[in-house]
Design a protein around this motif. Structure first.
Motif, PDB file in Angstrom:
ATOM      1  N   TYR A 193      -5.796 -10.799  -8.704  1.00 16.97           N
ATOM      2  CA  TYR A 193      -6.950 -11.268  -9.483  1.00 16.97           C
ATOM      3  C   TYR A 193      -8.191 -11.311  -8.589  1.00 16.97           C
ATOM      4  CZ  TYR A 193      -4.050 -12.969 -13.374  1.00 16.97           C
ATOM      5  OH  TYR A 193      -3.197 -13.058 -14.438  1.00 16.97           O
ATOM      6  N   GLY A 194      -9.341 -11.464  -9.207  1.00 19.61           N
ATOM      7  CA  GLY A 194     -10.577 -11.650  -8.457  1.00 19.61           C
ATOM      8  C   GLY A 194     -11.738 -10.837  -8.991  1.00 19.61           C
ATOM      9  N   MET A 195     -11.465  -9.626  -9.502  1.00 21.92           N
ATOM     10  CA  MET A 195     -12.550  -8.781  -9.989  1.00 21.92           C
ATOM     11  C   MET A 195     -13.302  -9.457 -11.137  1.00 21.92           C
ATOM     12  SD  MET A 195     -14.152  -5.927  -9.474  1.00 21.92           S
ATOM     13  CE  MET A 195     -13.021  -4.842  -8.585  1.00 21.92           C
ATOM     14  N   ASN A 196     -12.565  -9.988 -12.119  1.00 19.22           N
ATOM     15  CA  ASN A 196     -13.213 -10.607 -13.268  1.00 19.22           C
ATOM     16  C   ASN A 196     -13.823 -11.967 -12.926  1.00 19.22           C
ATOM     17  OD1 ASN A 196     -12.700  -8.543 -15.232  1.00 19.22           O
ATOM     18  ND2 ASN A 196     -10.569  -9.191 -15.240  1.00 19.22           N
ATOM     19  N   ASP A 197     -13.246 -12.653 -11.943  1.00 19.49           N
ATOM     20  CA  ASP A 197     -13.860 -13.895 -11.477  1.00 19.49           C
ATOM     21  C   ASP A 197     -15.251 -13.598 -10.929  1.00 19.49           C
ATOM     22  OD1 ASP A 197     -11.498 -16.233 -11.137  1.00 19.49           O
ATOM     23  OD2 ASP A 197     -10.776 -14.179 -11.144  1.00 19.49           O
ATOM     24  N   PHE A 198     -15.345 -12.503 -10.168  1.00 16.57           N
ATOM     25  CA  PHE A 198     -16.636 -12.088  -9.617  1.00 16.57           C
ATOM     26  C   PHE A 198     -17.583 -11.642 -10.722  1.00 16.57           C
ATOM     27  CE2 PHE A 198     -19.246  -8.436  -8.352  1.00 16.57           C
ATOM     28  CZ  PHE A 198     -20.094  -9.061  -7.446  1.00 16.57           C
ATOM     29  N   CYS A 251      -2.763 -10.339  -3.647  1.00 16.13           N
ATOM     30  CA  CYS A 251      -3.530  -9.104  -3.507  1.00 16.13           C
ATOM     31  C   CYS A 251      -5.010  -9.397  -3.739  1.00 16.13           C
ATOM     32  CB  CYS A 251      -3.075  -8.056  -4.521  1.00 16.13           C
ATOM     33  SG  CYS A 251      -1.299  -7.728  -4.519  1.00 16.13           S
ATOM     34  N   SER A 252      -5.848  -8.948  -2.834  1.00 17.19           N
ATOM     35  CA  SER A 252      -7.282  -9.166  -2.994  1.00 17.19           C
ATOM     36  C   SER A 252      -7.859  -8.164  -3.990  1.00 17.19           C
ATOM     37  CB  SER A 252      -7.991  -9.006  -1.653  1.00 17.19           C
ATOM     38  OG  SER A 252      -8.116  -7.636  -1.310  1.00 17.19           O
ATOM     39  N   PRO A 253      -9.032  -8.464  -4.567  1.00 18.09           N
ATOM     40  CA  PRO A 253      -9.685  -7.463  -5.425  1.00 18.09           C
ATOM     41  C   PRO A 253     -10.036  -6.224  -4.616  1.00 18.09           C
ATOM     42  CG  PRO A 253     -11.195  -9.273  -4.906  1.00 18.09           C
ATOM     43  CD  PRO A 253      -9.830  -9.698  -4.448  1.00 18.09           C
ATOM     44  N   ASN A 254     -10.095  -5.085  -5.298  1.00 21.13           N
ATOM     45  CA  ASN A 254     -10.390  -3.836  -4.605  1.00 21.13           C
ATOM     46  C   ASN A 254     -11.903  -3.596  -4.489  1.00 21.13           C
ATOM     47  OD1 ASN A 254      -9.479  -3.063  -7.645  1.00 21.13           O
ATOM     48  ND2 ASN A 254     -11.229  -1.778  -7.048  1.00 21.13           N
TER      49      ASN A 254
END
Length: 277
Positions: A136-141, A182-185
Protein backbone atom coordinates in the motif's frame (compact mmCIF):
# COMPACT_ATOMS: atom_id res chain seq x y z
CA UNK A 1 18.68 9.95 -11.31
CA UNK A 2 18.92 13.72 -11.97
CA UNK A 3 18.40 15.97 -8.97
CA UNK A 4 14.95 17.55 -8.92
CA UNK A 5 13.35 20.30 -6.88
CA UNK A 6 10.14 19.51 -5.04
CA UNK A 7 6.90 21.07 -6.24
CA UNK A 8 3.76 21.10 -4.06
CA UNK A 9 0.71 19.84 -5.95
CA UNK A 10 -2.83 19.77 -4.59
CA UNK A 11 -3.94 16.12 -4.18
CA UNK A 12 -7.02 16.88 -6.30
CA UNK A 13 -4.66 17.15 -9.28
CA UNK A 14 -3.12 13.75 -8.62
CA UNK A 15 -5.43 11.37 -10.42
CA UNK A 16 -4.90 7.62 -10.67
CA UNK A 17 -5.33 6.40 -14.26
CA UNK A 18 -7.86 3.63 -14.72
CA UNK A 19 -6.55 0.24 -15.74
CA UNK A 20 -8.12 -1.17 -18.89
CA UNK A 21 -10.42 -4.09 -18.12
CA UNK A 22 -8.47 -7.28 -17.52
CA UNK A 23 -10.08 -10.71 -17.69
CA UNK A 24 -9.95 -12.52 -14.35
CA UNK A 25 -8.36 -15.92 -14.89
CA UNK A 26 -6.85 -16.53 -11.45
CA UNK A 27 -7.73 -19.79 -9.75
CA UNK A 28 -8.49 -19.69 -6.05
CA UNK A 29 -7.18 -22.88 -4.37
CA UNK A 30 -10.00 -25.06 -3.09
CA UNK A 31 -7.84 -27.34 -0.95
CA UNK A 32 -4.62 -26.58 0.89
CA UNK A 33 -1.54 -28.57 -0.08
CA UNK A 34 0.74 -29.00 2.94
CA UNK A 35 3.75 -29.12 0.62
CA UNK A 36 3.04 -25.67 -0.79
CA UNK A 37 3.39 -22.26 0.80
CA UNK A 38 0.29 -20.13 1.33
CA UNK A 39 0.68 -16.44 0.50
CA UNK A 40 -2.05 -13.86 1.20
CA UNK A 41 -1.76 -10.55 -0.65
CA UNK A 42 -3.17 -7.31 0.76
CA UNK A 43 -2.92 -4.29 -1.51
CA UNK A 44 -4.36 -1.87 -4.06
CA UNK A 45 -4.62 -1.80 -7.86
CA UNK A 46 -0.94 -2.68 -8.29
CA UNK A 47 -2.06 -6.19 -7.27
CA UNK A 48 -5.80 -6.09 -7.97
CA UNK A 49 -5.65 -4.74 -11.51
CA UNK A 50 -4.10 -7.86 -13.01
CA UNK A 51 -5.72 -11.07 -11.81
CA UNK A 52 -4.31 -13.21 -14.59
CA UNK A 53 -1.08 -14.92 -15.65
CA UNK A 54 0.70 -11.54 -15.84
CA UNK A 55 -0.26 -10.41 -12.33
CA UNK A 56 2.22 -10.02 -9.49
CA UNK A 57 0.32 -12.36 -7.17
CA UNK A 58 0.11 -15.13 -9.78
CA UNK A 59 3.74 -14.81 -10.86
CA UNK A 60 4.93 -14.83 -7.25
CA UNK A 61 2.89 -17.95 -6.59
CA UNK A 62 4.49 -19.72 -9.54
CA UNK A 63 8.02 -18.79 -8.52
CA UNK A 64 7.45 -19.73 -4.88
CA UNK A 65 5.34 -22.84 -5.61
CA UNK A 66 2.63 -21.34 -3.43
CA UNK A 67 -1.13 -21.21 -3.08
CA UNK A 68 -2.09 -17.56 -3.53
CA UNK A 69 -5.04 -15.62 -2.11
CA UNK A 70 -5.22 -12.08 -3.50
CA UNK A 71 -7.30 -9.75 -1.29
CA UNK A 72 -6.17 -6.55 -3.01
CA UNK A 73 -8.78 -3.91 -3.91
CA UNK A 74 -8.19 -1.10 -6.37
CA UNK A 75 -8.33 2.46 -5.07
CA UNK A 76 -7.87 1.53 -1.43
CA UNK A 77 -5.53 3.11 1.09
CA UNK A 78 -3.75 1.82 4.17
CA UNK A 79 -4.94 4.69 6.37
CA UNK A 80 -8.52 5.64 7.20
CA UNK A 81 -9.89 8.75 5.54
CA UNK A 82 -11.28 11.53 7.76
CA UNK A 83 -14.91 10.48 7.16
CA UNK A 84 -14.37 6.84 8.20
CA UNK A 85 -14.86 5.61 11.75
CA UNK A 86 -12.15 3.68 13.59
CA UNK A 87 -14.70 1.95 15.85
CA UNK A 88 -15.29 -1.72 15.05
CA UNK A 89 -19.07 -1.39 15.54
CA UNK A 90 -19.21 1.42 12.96
CA UNK A 91 -16.59 0.05 10.59
CA UNK A 92 -17.13 0.47 6.83
CA UNK A 93 -13.60 1.07 5.49
CA UNK A 94 -12.07 -1.22 2.85
CA UNK A 95 -8.60 0.05 3.75
CA UNK A 96 -5.70 -2.20 4.72
CA UNK A 97 -6.87 -1.94 8.32
CA UNK A 98 -10.38 -3.01 7.33
CA UNK A 99 -9.14 -6.12 5.52
CA UNK A 100 -6.89 -7.05 8.44
CA UNK A 101 -9.67 -6.51 10.98
CA UNK A 102 -11.94 -8.73 8.85
CA UNK A 103 -9.26 -11.44 8.69
CA UNK A 104 -8.86 -11.26 12.47
CA UNK A 105 -12.64 -11.37 13.03
CA UNK A 106 -12.99 -7.85 14.44
CA UNK A 107 -15.27 -6.53 11.69
CA UNK A 108 -17.69 -8.16 9.26
CA UNK A 109 -16.12 -9.35 6.01
CA UNK A 110 -19.07 -7.87 4.10
CA UNK A 111 -16.90 -4.76 3.66
CA UNK A 112 -15.26 -6.74 0.83
CA UNK A 113 -18.56 -7.42 -0.96
CA UNK A 114 -18.59 -6.36 -4.58
CA UNK A 115 -14.88 -6.97 -4.99
CA UNK A 116 -13.11 -10.10 -6.20
CA UNK A 117 -11.36 -9.96 -2.81
CA UNK A 118 -14.65 -10.88 -1.14
CA UNK A 119 -14.87 -14.15 -3.05
CA UNK A 120 -11.23 -14.94 -2.30
CA UNK A 121 -11.71 -14.12 1.38
CA UNK A 122 -14.46 -16.73 1.76
CA UNK A 123 -12.21 -19.44 0.28
CA UNK A 124 -9.17 -18.81 2.47
CA UNK A 125 -8.20 -20.49 5.74
CA UNK A 126 -5.99 -17.74 7.10
CA UNK A 127 -4.64 -19.93 9.90
CA UNK A 128 -2.59 -21.77 7.25
CA UNK A 129 -0.91 -18.62 5.93
CA UNK A 130 2.88 -18.66 5.66
CA UNK A 131 3.26 -15.11 4.30
CA UNK A 132 1.15 -11.96 4.38
CA UNK A 133 2.32 -9.54 1.66
CA UNK A 134 1.28 -5.93 2.36
CA UNK A 135 1.49 -3.46 -0.55
CA UNK A 136 0.00 0.00 0.00
CA UNK A 137 0.98 3.66 -0.16
CA UNK A 138 0.26 4.92 -3.67
CA UNK A 139 -3.36 5.85 -2.91
CA UNK A 140 -2.44 7.24 0.50
CA UNK A 141 -0.12 9.63 -1.33
CA UNK A 142 -2.59 10.44 -4.13
CA UNK A 143 -5.33 11.13 -1.57
CA UNK A 144 -3.09 13.39 0.49
CA UNK A 145 -3.51 11.27 3.61
CA UNK A 146 -1.14 12.09 6.46
CA UNK A 147 2.10 10.15 6.28
CA UNK A 148 2.95 10.02 9.99
CA UNK A 149 2.02 11.39 13.40
CA UNK A 150 5.06 11.91 15.60
CA UNK A 151 2.83 12.00 18.68
CA UNK A 152 1.01 8.74 17.88
CA UNK A 153 2.77 6.07 15.81
CA UNK A 154 -0.45 4.00 15.79
CA UNK A 155 -2.79 6.69 14.48
CA UNK A 156 -5.37 4.95 12.24
CA UNK A 157 -5.60 8.03 10.04
CA UNK A 158 -1.93 8.00 9.02
CA UNK A 159 -0.02 5.78 6.60
CA UNK A 160 2.59 4.75 9.17
CA UNK A 161 -0.03 4.13 11.85
CA UNK A 162 -2.07 1.94 9.50
CA UNK A 163 0.95 -0.19 8.59
CA UNK A 164 1.87 -0.62 12.24
CA UNK A 165 -1.66 -1.59 13.25
CA UNK A 166 -1.94 -4.13 10.42
CA UNK A 167 1.37 -5.76 11.32
CA UNK A 168 0.55 -5.82 15.00
CA UNK A 169 -2.91 -7.37 14.51
CA UNK A 170 -1.70 -10.02 12.07
CA UNK A 171 1.08 -11.05 14.45
CA UNK A 172 -1.27 -11.27 17.40
CA UNK A 173 -3.63 -13.58 15.50
CA UNK A 174 -1.18 -15.47 13.24
CA UNK A 175 2.15 -15.61 15.08
CA UNK A 176 3.53 -18.32 12.79
CA UNK A 177 3.06 -16.24 9.64
CA UNK A 178 5.78 -14.00 8.19
CA UNK A 179 4.98 -10.49 6.96
CA UNK A 180 6.48 -8.89 3.86
CA UNK A 181 6.02 -5.13 3.68
CA UNK A 182 6.25 -3.60 0.19
CA UNK A 183 6.81 0.09 -0.43
CA UNK A 184 4.95 2.00 -3.16
CA UNK A 185 6.67 1.94 -6.53
CA UNK A 186 8.29 4.85 -8.36
CA UNK A 187 5.71 6.81 -10.40
CA UNK A 188 5.24 9.81 -12.67
CA UNK A 189 2.28 12.18 -12.61
CA UNK A 190 0.36 14.16 -15.21
CA UNK A 191 -2.41 16.72 -14.78
CA UNK A 192 -5.87 16.74 -16.38
CA UNK A 193 -4.52 18.31 -19.56
CA UNK A 194 -1.66 15.83 -19.68
CA UNK A 195 0.88 18.37 -18.51
CA UNK A 196 3.77 16.73 -16.70
CA UNK A 197 3.65 17.48 -12.97
CA UNK A 198 6.75 15.56 -11.96
CA UNK A 199 7.69 12.20 -10.51
CA UNK A 200 7.68 10.57 -7.10
CA UNK A 201 10.90 12.31 -6.15
CA UNK A 202 9.63 15.84 -6.72
CA UNK A 203 5.81 15.99 -6.46
CA UNK A 204 4.76 16.87 -2.89
CA UNK A 205 1.10 16.36 -1.92
CA UNK A 206 1.42 18.95 0.85
CA UNK A 207 2.59 16.37 3.35
CA UNK A 208 5.45 14.71 1.53
CA UNK A 209 6.67 13.15 -1.70
CA UNK A 210 5.97 9.60 -2.81
CA UNK A 211 9.60 8.70 -2.16
CA UNK A 212 9.07 9.88 1.43
CA UNK A 213 6.16 7.42 1.78
CA UNK A 214 8.55 4.76 0.51
CA UNK A 215 11.14 5.72 3.14
CA UNK A 216 8.73 5.62 6.08
CA UNK A 217 7.46 2.24 4.84
CA UNK A 218 11.01 0.91 4.99
CA UNK A 219 11.42 2.46 8.44
CA UNK A 220 8.33 0.59 9.66
CA UNK A 221 9.68 -2.67 8.21
CA UNK A 222 12.98 -2.17 10.00
CA UNK A 223 11.39 -1.08 13.27
CA UNK A 224 8.84 -3.91 13.35
CA UNK A 225 11.24 -6.53 11.94
CA UNK A 226 9.26 -7.57 8.88
CA UNK A 227 10.68 -8.61 5.55
CA UNK A 228 10.82 -5.73 3.08
CA UNK A 229 10.51 -5.31 -0.68
CA UNK A 230 11.80 -1.99 -1.98
CA UNK A 231 9.24 -1.38 -4.70
CA UNK A 232 10.59 2.10 -5.33
CA UNK A 233 14.29 1.55 -5.93
CA UNK A 234 14.67 -2.21 -5.89
CA UNK A 235 12.98 -3.43 -9.06
CA UNK A 236 14.98 -1.50 -11.65
CA UNK A 237 12.29 1.17 -12.06
CA UNK A 238 13.38 4.82 -12.29
CA UNK A 239 13.15 7.88 -14.55
CA UNK A 240 15.21 6.13 -17.22
CA UNK A 241 13.28 2.84 -17.31
CA UNK A 242 9.79 4.25 -16.67
CA UNK A 243 8.69 3.88 -20.29
CA UNK A 244 9.38 0.14 -20.11
CA UNK A 245 8.28 -0.54 -16.53
CA UNK A 246 5.16 1.66 -16.28
CA UNK A 247 2.10 1.56 -18.52
CA UNK A 248 0.47 4.83 -17.43
CA UNK A 249 2.91 6.54 -15.08
CA UNK A 250 1.66 4.69 -11.98
CA UNK A 251 0.70 1.09 -12.76
CA UNK A 252 3.35 -1.41 -13.71
CA UNK A 253 3.61 -2.76 -17.23
CA UNK A 254 3.86 -6.50 -17.83
CA UNK A 255 7.64 -6.17 -17.74
CA UNK A 256 7.42 -4.21 -14.51
CA UNK A 257 5.07 -6.71 -12.90
CA UNK A 258 7.33 -9.59 -13.85
CA UNK A 259 10.35 -7.85 -12.31
CA UNK A 260 8.36 -6.97 -9.18
CA UNK A 261 7.27 -10.60 -8.75
CA UNK A 262 10.84 -11.75 -9.34
CA UNK A 263 12.19 -9.53 -6.55
CA UNK A 264 9.33 -10.35 -4.18
CA UNK A 265 9.90 -14.07 -4.77
CA UNK A 266 13.58 -13.63 -4.00
CA UNK A 267 12.70 -12.02 -0.65
CA UNK A 268 10.40 -14.91 0.26
CA UNK A 269 12.60 -17.74 -1.00
CA UNK A 270 15.74 -16.34 0.62
CA UNK A 271 13.90 -16.24 3.93
CA UNK A 272 12.58 -19.76 3.39
CA UNK A 273 16.17 -20.91 2.85
CA UNK A 274 17.28 -19.42 6.18
CA UNK A 275 14.33 -21.09 7.94
CA UNK A 276 15.18 -24.47 6.47
CA UNK A 277 18.82 -24.12 7.46
Amino acid sequence: QPQQEEVVVDPSQLNEPEIAHQEVTEIVPEEHDENRLQIVFLGDSILDGYRNETGIAYLTGVRCDADVYNLAMSGTTAALTTYESAEYAKWTSRSLQGVVHAICGNVDSSILDGYRAGEVFDACDFSRTDYFVIEYGMNDFLSGLTMNDEEDFYDEYTYVGALRIAIQKLRENFPEATIVLCSPNYAQFWGENREYLGDGNMVNNGGGTLVAYHRVCENVANDMHTLFLDGYNGIGLDAYTADDYLEDGIHLSQKGRDKYAEKLSEVILEYEATKNN
